[in-house]
Write a protein that holds these residues in place. Sequence first.
Motif, PDB file in Angstrom:
ATOM      1  N   LYS A  66     -45.462 -32.803 -39.492  1.00  0.00           N
ATOM      2  CA  LYS A  66     -44.127 -32.331 -39.060  1.00  0.00           C
ATOM      3  C   LYS A  66     -44.324 -30.883 -38.831  1.00  0.00           C
ATOM      4  O   LYS A  66     -43.290 -30.128 -39.025  1.00  0.00           O
ATOM      5  CB  LYS A  66     -42.987 -32.996 -39.468  1.00  0.00           C
ATOM      6  CG  LYS A  66     -42.857 -34.366 -39.399  1.00  0.00           C
ATOM      7  CD  LYS A  66     -41.541 -35.160 -39.935  1.00  0.00           C
ATOM      8  CE  LYS A  66     -41.582 -36.490 -39.866  1.00  0.00           C
ATOM      9  NZ  LYS A  66     -40.365 -37.019 -40.588  1.00  0.00           N
ATOM     10  N   THR A  67     -45.361 -30.237 -38.511  1.00  0.00           N
ATOM     11  CA  THR A  67     -45.422 -28.894 -38.823  1.00  0.00           C
ATOM     12  C   THR A  67     -45.003 -28.152 -37.321  1.00  0.00           C
ATOM     13  O   THR A  67     -45.737 -28.074 -36.359  1.00  0.00           O
ATOM     14  CB  THR A  67     -46.788 -28.279 -39.011  1.00  0.00           C
ATOM     15  OG1 THR A  67     -47.425 -29.049 -39.944  1.00  0.00           O
ATOM     16  CG2 THR A  67     -47.022 -26.857 -39.125  1.00  0.00           C
ATOM     17  N   VAL A  68     -43.556 -27.541 -37.379  1.00  0.00           N
ATOM     18  CA  VAL A  68     -43.234 -27.100 -36.064  1.00  0.00           C
ATOM     19  C   VAL A  68     -42.851 -25.705 -36.470  1.00  0.00           C
ATOM     20  O   VAL A  68     -42.244 -25.275 -37.462  1.00  0.00           O
ATOM     21  CB  VAL A  68     -41.888 -27.809 -35.518  1.00  0.00           C
ATOM     22  CG1 VAL A  68     -41.445 -27.317 -34.399  1.00  0.00           C
ATOM     23  CG2 VAL A  68     -42.301 -29.240 -35.219  1.00  0.00           C
ATOM     24  N   LEU A  69     -43.373 -24.484 -35.705  1.00  0.00           N
ATOM     25  CA  LEU A  69     -43.002 -23.183 -36.259  1.00  0.00           C
ATOM     26  C   LEU A  69     -42.256 -22.569 -35.150  1.00  0.00           C
ATOM     27  O   LEU A  69     -42.362 -22.790 -33.962  1.00  0.00           O
ATOM     28  CB  LEU A  69     -44.428 -22.559 -36.214  1.00  0.00           C
ATOM     29  CG  LEU A  69     -45.406 -22.884 -37.518  1.00  0.00           C
ATOM     30  CD1 LEU A  69     -46.389 -22.011 -37.675  1.00  0.00           C
ATOM     31  CD2 LEU A  69     -44.585 -23.122 -38.629  1.00  0.00           C
ATOM     32  N   GLU A  70     -41.291 -21.777 -35.500  1.00  0.00           N
ATOM     33  CA  GLU A  70     -40.436 -21.215 -34.430  1.00  0.00           C
ATOM     34  C   GLU A  70     -41.185 -20.051 -34.127  1.00  0.00           C
ATOM     35  O   GLU A  70     -41.585 -19.169 -34.969  1.00  0.00           O
ATOM     36  CB  GLU A  70     -39.123 -20.754 -35.241  1.00  0.00           C
ATOM     37  CG  GLU A  70     -38.024 -19.947 -34.196  1.00  0.00           C
ATOM     38  CD  GLU A  70     -36.857 -19.415 -35.001  1.00  0.00           C
ATOM     39  OE1 GLU A  70     -37.018 -18.189 -35.648  1.00  0.00           O
ATOM     40  OE2 GLU A  70     -35.999 -20.327 -35.265  1.00  0.00           O
ATOM     41  N   THR A  71     -41.498 -19.551 -32.937  1.00  0.00           N
ATOM     42  CA  THR A  71     -42.359 -18.488 -32.396  1.00  0.00           C
ATOM     43  C   THR A  71     -41.570 -17.730 -31.538  1.00  0.00           C
ATOM     44  O   THR A  71     -40.934 -18.283 -30.549  1.00  0.00           O
ATOM     45  CB  THR A  71     -43.445 -19.237 -31.610  1.00  0.00           C
ATOM     46  OG1 THR A  71     -44.167 -20.478 -32.759  1.00  0.00           O
ATOM     47  CG2 THR A  71     -44.500 -18.434 -31.244  1.00  0.00           C
ATOM     48  N   VAL A  72     -41.968 -16.431 -31.567  1.00  0.00           N
ATOM     49  CA  VAL A  72     -41.261 -15.461 -30.644  1.00  0.00           C
ATOM     50  C   VAL A  72     -42.605 -14.883 -29.840  1.00  0.00           C
ATOM     51  O   VAL A  72     -43.441 -14.424 -30.714  1.00  0.00           O
ATOM     52  CB  VAL A  72     -40.647 -14.356 -31.184  1.00  0.00           C
ATOM     53  CG1 VAL A  72     -39.803 -13.493 -30.325  1.00  0.00           C
ATOM     54  CG2 VAL A  72     -39.527 -14.879 -32.402  1.00  0.00           C
ATOM     55  N   ILE A  73     -42.370 -14.844 -28.541  1.00  0.00           N
ATOM     56  CA  ILE A  73     -43.273 -14.295 -27.410  1.00  0.00           C
ATOM     57  C   ILE A  73     -42.845 -12.955 -27.135  1.00  0.00           C
ATOM     58  O   ILE A  73     -41.698 -12.887 -26.506  1.00  0.00           O
ATOM     59  CB  ILE A  73     -43.509 -15.381 -26.229  1.00  0.00           C
ATOM     60  CG1 ILE A  73     -43.869 -16.560 -26.645  1.00  0.00           C
ATOM     61  CG2 ILE A  73     -44.559 -14.502 -25.569  1.00  0.00           C
ATOM     62  CD1 ILE A  73     -44.987 -16.724 -27.586  1.00  0.00           C
ATOM     63  N   PHE A  74     -43.506 -11.813 -27.373  1.00  0.00           N
ATOM     64  CA  PHE A  74     -43.064 -10.626 -27.029  1.00  0.00           C
ATOM     65  C   PHE A  74     -43.934 -10.100 -25.737  1.00  0.00           C
ATOM     66  O   PHE A  74     -45.360 -10.546 -25.921  1.00  0.00           O
ATOM     67  CB  PHE A  74     -43.432  -9.271 -28.110  1.00  0.00           C
ATOM     68  CG  PHE A  74     -42.296  -9.692 -29.182  1.00  0.00           C
ATOM     69  CD1 PHE A  74     -41.358  -9.025 -29.328  1.00  0.00           C
ATOM     70  CD2 PHE A  74     -42.763 -10.282 -30.499  1.00  0.00           C
ATOM     71  CE1 PHE A  74     -40.567  -9.010 -30.399  1.00  0.00           C
ATOM     72  CE2 PHE A  74     -42.060 -10.597 -31.428  1.00  0.00           C
ATOM     73  CZ  PHE A  74     -40.707  -9.968 -31.336  1.00  0.00           C
ATOM     74  N   ASP A  75     -43.247  -9.346 -24.967  1.00  0.00           N
ATOM     75  CA  ASP A  75     -44.116  -8.902 -23.647  1.00  0.00           C
ATOM     76  C   ASP A  75     -44.953  -7.780 -24.159  1.00  0.00           C
ATOM     77  O   ASP A  75     -44.893  -7.268 -25.274  1.00  0.00           O
ATOM     78  CB  ASP A  75     -43.263  -8.657 -22.435  1.00  0.00           C
ATOM     79  CG  ASP A  75     -42.273  -7.455 -22.656  1.00  0.00           C
ATOM     80  OD1 ASP A  75     -42.714  -6.375 -23.507  1.00  0.00           O
ATOM     81  OD2 ASP A  75     -41.281  -7.434 -21.832  1.00  0.00           O
ATOM     82  N   ALA A  76     -45.760  -7.285 -23.124  1.00  0.00           N
ATOM     83  CA  ALA A  76     -46.746  -6.117 -23.505  1.00  0.00           C
ATOM     84  C   ALA A  76     -45.795  -4.756 -23.802  1.00  0.00           C
ATOM     85  O   ALA A  76     -46.472  -3.965 -24.697  1.00  0.00           O
ATOM     86  CB  ALA A  76     -47.665  -5.922 -22.316  1.00  0.00           C
ATOM     87  N   ALA A  77     -44.540  -4.564 -23.537  1.00  0.00           N
ATOM     88  CA  ALA A  77     -43.943  -3.604 -23.713  1.00  0.00           C
ATOM     89  C   ALA A  77     -43.024  -3.775 -25.062  1.00  0.00           C
ATOM     90  O   ALA A  77     -42.555  -2.755 -25.395  1.00  0.00           O
ATOM     91  CB  ALA A  77     -42.928  -3.184 -22.529  1.00  0.00           C
ATOM     92  N   GLY A  78     -43.037  -4.908 -25.674  1.00  0.00           N
ATOM     93  CA  GLY A  78     -42.746  -5.098 -26.989  1.00  0.00           C
ATOM     94  C   GLY A  78     -41.138  -5.813 -26.827  1.00  0.00           C
ATOM     95  O   GLY A  78     -40.616  -5.970 -28.020  1.00  0.00           O
ATOM     96  N   GLN A  79     -40.969  -6.136 -25.869  1.00  0.00           N
ATOM     97  CA  GLN A  79     -39.520  -6.868 -25.499  1.00  0.00           C
ATOM     98  C   GLN A  79     -39.756  -8.199 -25.844  1.00  0.00           C
ATOM     99  O   GLN A  79     -40.553  -8.847 -25.622  1.00  0.00           O
ATOM    100  CB  GLN A  79     -38.947  -6.463 -24.050  1.00  0.00           C
ATOM    101  CG  GLN A  79     -38.782  -5.271 -23.869  1.00  0.00           C
ATOM    102  CD  GLN A  79     -37.475  -4.681 -24.146  1.00  0.00           C
ATOM    103  OE1 GLN A  79     -36.444  -5.578 -24.055  1.00  0.00           O
ATOM    104  NE2 GLN A  79     -37.360  -3.509 -24.492  1.00  0.00           N
ATOM    105  N   VAL A  80     -38.736  -8.929 -26.497  1.00  0.00           N
ATOM    106  CA  VAL A  80     -38.667 -10.442 -26.568  1.00  0.00           C
ATOM    107  C   VAL A  80     -38.714 -10.994 -25.191  1.00  0.00           C
ATOM    108  O   VAL A  80     -37.816 -10.876 -24.379  1.00  0.00           O
ATOM    109  CB  VAL A  80     -37.419 -10.890 -27.241  1.00  0.00           C
ATOM    110  CG1 VAL A  80     -37.512 -12.412 -27.382  1.00  0.00           C
ATOM    111  CG2 VAL A  80     -37.440 -10.401 -28.886  1.00  0.00           C
ATOM    112  N   ASN A  81     -39.750 -11.843 -25.072  1.00  0.00           N
ATOM    113  CA  ASN A  81     -39.846 -12.658 -23.740  1.00  0.00           C
ATOM    114  C   ASN A  81     -39.126 -13.796 -23.946  1.00  0.00           C
ATOM    115  O   ASN A  81     -38.204 -14.242 -23.048  1.00  0.00           O
ATOM    116  CB  ASN A  81     -41.327 -12.966 -23.462  1.00  0.00           C
ATOM    117  CG  ASN A  81     -41.407 -13.829 -22.176  1.00  0.00           C
ATOM    118  OD1 ASN A  81     -41.229 -14.955 -22.078  1.00  0.00           O
ATOM    119  ND2 ASN A  81     -42.262 -13.258 -21.267  1.00  0.00           N
ATOM    120  N   ARG A  82     -39.402 -14.471 -25.111  1.00  0.00           N
ATOM    121  CA  ARG A  82     -38.616 -15.757 -25.200  1.00  0.00           C
ATOM    122  C   ARG A  82     -38.923 -16.498 -26.559  1.00  0.00           C
ATOM    123  O   ARG A  82     -39.935 -15.922 -27.250  1.00  0.00           O
ATOM    124  CB  ARG A  82     -39.181 -16.821 -24.483  1.00  0.00           C
ATOM    125  CG  ARG A  82     -40.715 -17.245 -24.698  1.00  0.00           C
ATOM    126  CD  ARG A  82     -41.190 -18.295 -23.723  1.00  0.00           C
ATOM    127  NE  ARG A  82     -41.412 -17.585 -22.302  1.00  0.00           N
ATOM    128  CZ  ARG A  82     -41.485 -17.987 -21.166  1.00  0.00           C
ATOM    129  NH1 ARG A  82     -41.354 -19.501 -21.037  1.00  0.00           N
ATOM    130  NH2 ARG A  82     -41.543 -17.284 -20.308  1.00  0.00           N
TER     131      ARG A  82
END
Length: 158
Positions: free
Chosen positions: A76-92
């Motif tokens: 049950k390995t589920v990791l909370e992941t943050v995707i940043f855009d190329a400018a360093g802003q949180v995408n999602r």
Amino acid sequence: MDDKMTLTAPRAPFAALASALALCMTVTAAPAVGQDAATPAPTPGLSIELNAATAQETGCKLSFVVQNGYGADATKTVLETVIFDAAGQVNRMTLFDFGTLPQGRTRVRQFVIPGTTCEGIGQVLFNGAHSCQVEGQDAGACMSNLRLSTRTDIEVLG
């Protein structure tokens, strides 16, 4: 006597050279044996490598190579992941479900980031473990023993 001196004089430097070479070979070989004995065992944990980022019609597909270094399966390995855009802003923020990771085995997991180009992703941050169960390990083990790397231009953090 001169004949003896002539015969023994060349042998003395050769014998000294041979002794010095033998000593060098012994000294050089000794650390290799000692290093094997002194090498610490690897720390148990998860190794996650971002191996590829491939453009898809619907977004960017991220391919991860994962190795479970624990002495038991990670389930049950589920990791909370943050995707940043190329400018360093949180995408999602999203959850990457790596599922069961068998002990001592390598697995590949792929995730598509919809509506995003691969060039538009600057960083992937593993923010925390939403869930991760490894027999004999505490609940935070998956994040505290996480080793991250990348073969892409996208930085991976944890």
